[in-house]
Design a protein around this motif. Sequence first.
Motif, mmCIF file in Angstrom:
data_model
loop_
_atom_site.group_PDB
_atom_site.id
_atom_site.type_symbol
_atom_site.label_atom_id
_atom_site.label_comp_id
_atom_site.label_asym_id
_atom_site.label_seq_id
_atom_site.Cartn_x
_atom_site.Cartn_y
_atom_site.Cartn_z
ATOM 1 N N GLY A 129 0.800 -1.216 0.000
ATOM 2 C CA GLY A 129 0.000 0.000 0.000
ATOM 3 C C GLY A 129 0.833 1.267 0.000
ATOM 4 N N TRP A 130 2.125 1.131 -0.294
ATOM 5 C CA TRP A 130 3.021 2.282 -0.288
ATOM 6 C C TRP A 130 3.009 2.986 -1.643
ATOM 7 N N ARG A 131 3.367 4.274 -1.641
ATOM 8 C CA ARG A 131 3.641 4.999 -2.867
ATOM 9 C C ARG A 131 5.088 4.712 -3.249
ATOM 10 N N VAL A 132 5.297 4.262 -4.475
ATOM 11 C CA VAL A 132 6.621 3.785 -4.866
ATOM 12 C C VAL A 132 7.143 4.559 -6.072
ATOM 13 N N GLY A 133 8.294 5.187 -5.889
ATOM 14 C CA GLY A 133 8.963 5.869 -6.980
ATOM 15 C C GLY A 133 9.825 4.896 -7.756
ATOM 16 N N VAL A 134 9.634 4.857 -9.051
ATOM 17 C CA VAL A 134 10.414 3.992 -9.945
ATOM 18 C C VAL A 134 11.566 4.822 -10.496
ATOM 19 N N GLY A 135 12.725 4.671 -9.902
ATOM 20 C CA GLY A 135 13.895 5.410 -10.353
ATOM 21 C C GLY A 135 14.568 4.695 -11.501
ATOM 22 N N ALA A 136 14.770 5.389 -12.621
ATOM 23 C CA ALA A 136 15.420 4.779 -13.784
ATOM 24 C C ALA A 136 15.852 5.870 -14.750
ATOM 25 N N ARG A 137 16.896 5.568 -15.532
ATOM 26 C CA ARG A 137 17.417 6.538 -16.495
ATOM 27 C C ARG A 137 16.580 6.608 -17.761
ATOM 28 N N GLU A 195 3.522 2.052 -15.622
ATOM 29 C CA GLU A 195 2.219 1.631 -16.142
ATOM 30 C C GLU A 195 1.899 0.203 -15.720
ATOM 31 N N ALA A 196 2.904 -0.689 -15.819
ATOM 32 C CA ALA A 196 2.682 -2.081 -15.434
ATOM 33 C C ALA A 196 2.414 -2.213 -13.942
ATOM 34 N N GLY A 200 -1.062 -3.430 -11.912
ATOM 35 C CA GLY A 200 -1.087 -4.447 -10.867
ATOM 36 C C GLY A 200 -1.584 -3.934 -9.531
ATOM 37 N N GLY A 201 -1.992 -2.687 -9.477
ATOM 38 C CA GLY A 201 -2.565 -2.130 -8.256
ATOM 39 C C GLY A 201 -1.641 -1.276 -7.427
ATOM 40 N N ALA A 202 -0.396 -1.099 -7.870
ATOM 41 C CA ALA A 202 0.561 -0.305 -7.089
ATOM 42 C C ALA A 202 0.374 1.184 -7.345
#
Length: 253
Positions: free
Chosen positions: A40-48, A58-59, A63-65
Amino acid sequence: MNEKNEQHEQHEQGAPTVALVTGANKGIGYEIAAGLGALGWRVGVGARDEGRREAAVEALRAGGADAFGVPLDVTDDASVAAAAELLADRFGRLDVLVNNAAVTGGSPQEPTLVDLAEVRLAVETNVLGVIRVTNALLPLLRRSASPRIVNMSSGVGSLTLQSRPGEETGPISAAYSPSKTFLNAVTVQYAKELRDTGILINLACPGYCATDLNGHRGVRTPAQGAAIAVRLAALPDGGPSGGFFNEDGPLPW
């Protein structure tokens, strides 16, 4: 109301935990992001790479994230500073940092054959990148009620296992393996410096997972490898700090 009380009030009022995972567009990093999202956390997707980053977001959302993209190159000072500013502007704090981004350093890696440029690349990404990101985000982590840092290491970073006769520790490596040993040592120093701050920092070993780093030769899935990082990210207050763990428990140094 003082800053610490404000932090606790934010969590008591149900504000989601905010996490950032570096190198999260694929492999173990993606699965860590998925695991944190499942909490249930907010997750930052760090990537270049913008395309891969947004595809991962998007994926994860499908999946509900509660995922969002963070442009981030851990080897670039300006990129890291911009990521810290983005998080500060959007959330005002960071609760969990997972330093996952890594490179192998190319091949060959025998000490007598290795290209020094590949050694520098491994250290720049796997060690200096962790220091760069961690230091830039520490002010935001200090605003959290229960800050956590997880550094993704490897069993090949253990000098004990590397020097134990008969131990299976992968191929001879003068770039990747020593960079993880270096990361382990740096993490211990962070734990000592941050001992009285409430920030818990630990090392996670995912095991030999099938990822791009090893040409998908690993025997474990990225999701299996991510589990220990998720566990360490969710440690309760008073949990261990400065430790080196896989899913079975502490690992030797």
